[in-house]
Enzyme design. Structure first.
Site, mmCIF file in Angstrom:
data_model
loop_
_atom_site.group_PDB
_atom_site.id
_atom_site.type_symbol
_atom_site.label_atom_id
_atom_site.label_comp_id
_atom_site.label_asym_id
_atom_site.label_seq_id
_atom_site.Cartn_x
_atom_site.Cartn_y
_atom_site.Cartn_z
ATOM 1 N N HIS A 60 -45.492 32.926 23.943
ATOM 2 C CA HIS A 60 -46.286 31.685 24.066
ATOM 3 C C HIS A 60 -47.421 31.809 25.094
ATOM 4 C CE1 HIS A 60 -43.000 30.101 21.649
ATOM 5 N NE2 HIS A 60 -42.191 30.671 22.504
ATOM 6 N N GLU A 72 -41.207 27.352 28.884
ATOM 7 C CA GLU A 72 -40.853 28.698 28.430
ATOM 8 C C GLU A 72 -41.995 29.676 28.692
ATOM 9 O OE1 GLU A 72 -39.994 28.977 24.264
ATOM 10 O OE2 GLU A 72 -39.744 31.168 24.326
ATOM 11 N N HIS A 96 -38.624 35.801 25.413
ATOM 12 C CA HIS A 96 -38.570 34.368 25.130
ATOM 13 C C HIS A 96 -37.376 33.722 25.810
ATOM 14 C CE1 HIS A 96 -41.664 34.034 21.917
ATOM 15 N NE2 HIS A 96 -41.452 35.339 21.859
ATOM 16 N N GLU A 109 -34.179 36.520 23.467
ATOM 17 C CA GLU A 109 -34.046 35.136 23.925
ATOM 18 C C GLU A 109 -33.112 35.228 25.125
ATOM 19 O OE1 GLU A 109 -35.651 32.631 22.730
ATOM 20 O OE2 GLU A 109 -36.162 33.067 20.638
HETATM 21 ZN ZN ZN Z 1 -40.217 31.369 22.448
#
Ligand code: ZN
Length: 264
Positions: A56, A93, A150, A229
């Site tokens: 992101h 995030e 992430h 993640e």
């Molecule tokens: Zn993400």
């Protein structure tokens, strides 16, 4: 979140090459380790090139038109990027992935690696890059591997822990990399466990691994790649670790171990 979409920067994109040379901000790091005369044994990753993809961008939510533009994702199209998730207290995030990536970059450079990031800022007035740009980053060099970082955003009560996403055999897109990427996923899981982290308790299979064919970031890579993640930002326990400097150092340490295992 493991973006079903993604986003890209404007001008910042052109200058995506960050060679392993320490920049001004990094100049205070330990010279002895980065000194070429320090001996090969202290720089086990010398000659290696690693791409880190901080998921992101902080400003994505301010650029919906750019972020929702459809881009190639490996035989289909999907939005350029997403805003990403956040902790319940609002820690984004994008900032988490940026901060972990910076620490990881420094660790890998101390080990002798050349490190590229897929974005070079974490700012409200920037967006992207898109998933296709992230996915292709490192292909041309080629780099030795790419890790996309992430944090997840599951509202399932009690959902916590990390999981590692690797590409499936999606011909012709990932046929060349799905095997080494699976090995990288296994090394990454083992490495994150070795620093005391636990695999996710809410991902099907329960083994901390996921294999997906819908992620442009993975599908467009020609080098071994995984997406991690690192925790569930909506879970208070994971959020506590993800928002602390010590916690982020643990994630970075684990990922550096993963790189060393894989390139060992
Ligand atoms: Zn993400």
């Amino acid at each position: 979140m493991s973006l079903r979409r993604y986003a890209a920067p404007v001008a910042a994109l052109a200058a995506t090459v960050t060679l392993g040379v320490a920049g001004p901000a990094d100049a205070t790091r330990d010279f002895r380790v980065t000194n070429p005369d320090s001996g090969g044994h202290s720089q086990p990753l010398s000659g290696r090139v690693v791409v880190i993809d901080p998921g992101h961008q902080l400003g994505n939510h301010r650029f919906p038109r750019q972020i929702n533009r459809l881009v190639p994702a490996g035989g289909f199209k999907k939005p350029c990027n997403t805003t990403g998730t956040a902790t319940n207290a609002g820690y984004p995030e994008a900032t988490f992935t940026w901060q972990v990536s910076r620490v990881l970059k420094a660790r890998l450079e101390q080990l002798g690696a050349t490190v590229r990031l897929t974005r070079h800022s974490n700012r409200q007035d920037r967006w992207g890059p898109c998933v296709d740009v992230r996915g292709r980053d490192g292909n041309r060099l080629p780099a030795d591997l790419k890790i996309s970082i992430h944090g997840d955003g599951s509202y399932t009560p009690g959902a916590r822990g990390f999981h590692v996403i690797a590409p499936t055999d999606r011909r012709p897109w990932t046929h060349d990399i799905y095997r080494p990427s699976r090995r990288l996923a296994l090394d990454t899981r083992a490495a994150l466990r070795s620093v005391g982290l636990r695999v996710a308790n809410y991902i099907a299979g329960g083994d901390g691994l996921d294999f997906r064919s819908d992620l442009g970031t993975l599908n467009l890579s020609n080098i071994p790649t995984v997406m991690v993640e690192l925790g569930n930002m909506r879970n208070p326990s994971d959020a506590h670790r993800m928002t602390s400097r010590a916690g982020r150092a643990t994630y970075a340490r684990g990922l550096a171990v993963a790189v060393r295992r894989f390139l060992g």
